[in-house]
Enzyme design. Structure first.
Site, PDB file in Angstrom:
ATOM      1  N   GLU A   1       0.815  -1.227   0.000  1.00 39.36           N
ATOM      2  CA  GLU A   1       0.000   0.000   0.000  1.00 39.36           C
ATOM      3  C   GLU A   1       0.841   1.266   0.000  1.00 39.36           C
ATOM      4  O   GLU A   1       0.497   2.257  -0.659  1.00 39.36           O
ATOM      5  CB  GLU A   1      -0.942  -0.007   1.222  1.00 39.36           C
TER       6      GLU A   1
ATOM      7  N   ASP B   1       9.421   7.449 -11.198  1.00 36.08           N
ATOM      8  CA  ASP B   1       8.807   7.044  -9.929  1.00 36.08           C
ATOM      9  C   ASP B   1       7.281   6.915 -10.090  1.00 36.08           C
ATOM     10  O   ASP B   1       6.682   5.917  -9.682  1.00 36.08           O
ATOM     11  CB  ASP B   1       9.163   8.097  -8.855  1.00 36.08           C
TER      12      ASP B   1
ATOM     13  N   LYS C   1       4.637   3.479 -10.101  1.00 34.41           N
ATOM     14  CA  LYS C   1       3.368   3.363  -9.363  1.00 34.41           C
ATOM     15  C   LYS C   1       2.227   3.016 -10.320  1.00 34.41           C
ATOM     16  O   LYS C   1       1.384   2.169 -10.024  1.00 34.41           O
ATOM     17  CB  LYS C   1       3.086   4.682  -8.634  1.00 34.41           C
TER      18      LYS C   1
HETATM   19  N1  HSE Z   1       9.531  11.146  -4.621  1.00 33.86           N
HETATM   20  C1  HSE Z   1       8.196  10.713  -4.363  1.00 33.86           C
HETATM   21  C2  HSE Z   1       8.106  10.175  -2.956  1.00 33.86           C
HETATM   22  C3  HSE Z   1       6.955   9.250  -2.740  1.00 33.86           C
HETATM   23  O1  HSE Z   1       7.039   8.103  -3.505  1.00 33.86           O
HETATM   24  C4  HSE Z   1       7.247  11.891  -4.563  1.00 33.86           C
HETATM   25  O2  HSE Z   1       7.709  13.023  -4.769  1.00 33.86           O
HETATM   26  O3  HSE Z   1       6.046  11.705  -4.562  1.00 33.86           O
HETATM   27 NA    NA Z   2      -1.198   3.937  -0.931  1.00 29.40          NA
END
Ligand code: HSE
Ligand code: NA
Ligand code: NAD
EC number: 1.1.1.3
Length: 430
Positions: free
Chosen positions: A133, A205, A209
């Site tokens: 999560e 990043d 996700k």
């Molecule tokens: N570097 C990520 C941190 C959380 O995954 C962000 O700025 O959302």
């Molecule tokens: Na989450």
């Protein structure tokens, strides 16, 4: 009388932002967790690169210098991986935990984006699960929403602003009138950037996700390599202003949908209506939009990073395991996930095209001709004055396929009137 269950025993690898937060919640909310889970949750051992003072009391826990040794300890039930990195220690320790029969809770989106299918299969073979999560949109319980609350829906589309740093930069550009580079430096000073900042501003990043959400939403094996990625590095203050004049805001937006052409996954800067929930999202906050056939549209908004929110998500997973709730890693057995067929062509949309032209007779006409030859129809065209011999030009198109936009942009290069590279951004219907 029911017999009380033995405590659920945790081994925590990583005592940074997230790890410290998890220790704090276990220490401060012991009674609350025991009441909700029906058993106590205890930390047995921890691992980190050093044993420096971290402002938390770790004296009751064993310390393992090697996270693999921690993962293999016979006195832990759940391995909590909050170290980071998709190779090296995080991967080796997660594999070791699974091999020795532990469930895993992780905040590591990079690890799962690269190795999610193999790890989920290995866990399944041992009758174990991996919960993650915290890895997607931090404190927003989006994995739980998709795998449980929305499990009766065929998902149509999932969208998200899931990198707080990028949203912070884009919204501060509008609010302060400062350019990308100034705000990038501000993020560095504030400690908002990943160790490799390209993971943030390059969209990687957030792409990690998105690939995890795709797998759950569409029952496909994680296919991060098939995510179309475009970062925010080329967004100018002019783009922010021109988008605003048109009634839009620019967001680093992830979209995943299953179409007749295959699975479409993209993480790119897009224009969204300024008055939509996505358009109104400010600062480092995250938002995920879930669209199911029965439920319609659900919008979840909240903190995507930071000690408290991320540890909150880790603990939600831990408490599920303590209760005996064991949902498959990606919402269905990993062996039943199908191989994603990436869409050969992405969906058409209206487009925002920004370019600089030589300010001379016929320049705009040449660009219009390129668009016509590529089969792209113009909705709006603006030249905002000129800067010496250069003229910034904005074109909004009617709906067009990305391939036709790419064709038009390729033709622009041959006109002799283009200065620098044009920027093409989708106008997303949200
Ligand atoms: N570097 C990520 C941190 C959380 O995954 C962000 O700025 O959302
Ligand atoms: Na989450
Ligand atoms: N910080 C956030 O807001 C946030 C949000 C969502 C997800 N995450 C994810 O959570 C994970 C941890 O992030 P963080 O911000 O807490 O990182 P961090 O850099 O603050 O902490 C990492 C910890 O892991 C330990 N570690 C690293 N390599 C190790 C090794 N080889 N052996 C032993 N210990 C090792 C370090 O000593 C440190 O204690 C990452 O996967 C990150 O992507 C973080």
């Amino acid at each position: 009388m029911t017999q009380s269950l033995p405590p659920l025993r945790l081994g925590i690898a990583g005592l940074g932002t997230v790890g410290r937060g998890v220790v704090r919640i276990v220490q401060t909310h012991g009674a609350l967790i025991a009441a909700r889970a029906g058993r106590r949750v205890e930390i047995v051992a921890v691992s980190a690169r050093s044993q420096k003072d971290r402002g938390i009391d770790l004296s009751a826990y064993a310390f393992e210098a090697d996270p693999v040794a921690l993962a293999q300890r016979p006195d832990i039930d759940v391995f909590v991986e909050v170290m980071g990195g998709h190779e090296g220690a995080a991967k080796a320790a997660t594999e070791a935990a699974i091999a020795s029969g532990k469930d895993v809770v992780t905040a590591n989106k990079a690890l799962l984006a690269h190795h999610g299918q193999a790890l989920a299969l290995a866990a399944e073979a041992k009758g174990r699960v991996i919960r993650f999560e915290a890895a997607v949109a931090g404190g927003i319980p989006v994995i739980k929403a998709l795998t449980e609350g929305l499990a009766g829906n065929a998902m149509k589309r999932v969208m998200g602003v899931m990198n707080g740093t990028c949203n912070y930069i884009l919204t501060r550009m509008e609010a302060t009138g400062q350019g990308y580079n100034v705000l990038f430096d501000e993020c560095a000073k504030l400690g908002y950037l990943e160790a490799d900042p390209n993971l943030d501003v390059g969209g990687i990043d957030a792409g990690h996700k998105l690939s995890l959400l795709s797998s759950i939403a569409f029952g496909t094996q994680v296919a991060f390599d098939a995510v179309e990625l475009q970062g925010i590095q080329n967004i100018l203050l002019d783009d922010i202003r021109m988008a605003k004049d048109l009634g839009y805001r620019i967001k680093l937006l992830g979209v995943t949908q299953m179409t007749g052409r295959g699975l479409e996954q993209r993480m790119t800067p897009c224009l969204v209506p300024a008055d939509s929930p996505l358009g109104q999202l400010q600062g480092g906050t995250n938002m995920v939009v879930l669209e199911g056939d029965s439920v319609g549209q659900i919008v979840m908004r909240g903190p995507g990073a930071g000690e408290g929110p991320t540890a909150s998500a880790v603990m939600g997973d831990v408490i599920d395991l303590a209760r005996g709730t064991r949902v498959s890693t990606f919402g269905q057995p990993a062996s039943t996930l199908t191989k994603a067929i990436p869409a050969k062509a992405q969906a058409p949309s209206a487009w925002y095209l920004r370019m600089t032209l030589l300010d001379k007779p016929g320049a705009l006409a040449k660009i219009a001709t390129c668009l016509g030859e590529a089969g792209v129809s113009i909705d709006q065209m603006r030249q905002n004055g000129h800067e010496g011999i250069h003229a910034p030009v904005l074109i909004v198109t009617h709906k067009a396929a990305p391939a036709d936009i790419a064709d038009a942009v390729a033709r622009f290069a041959g006109t002799g009137v283009l200065v620098g590279e044009p920027v093409a951004l989708r106008i997303e219907e949200v």
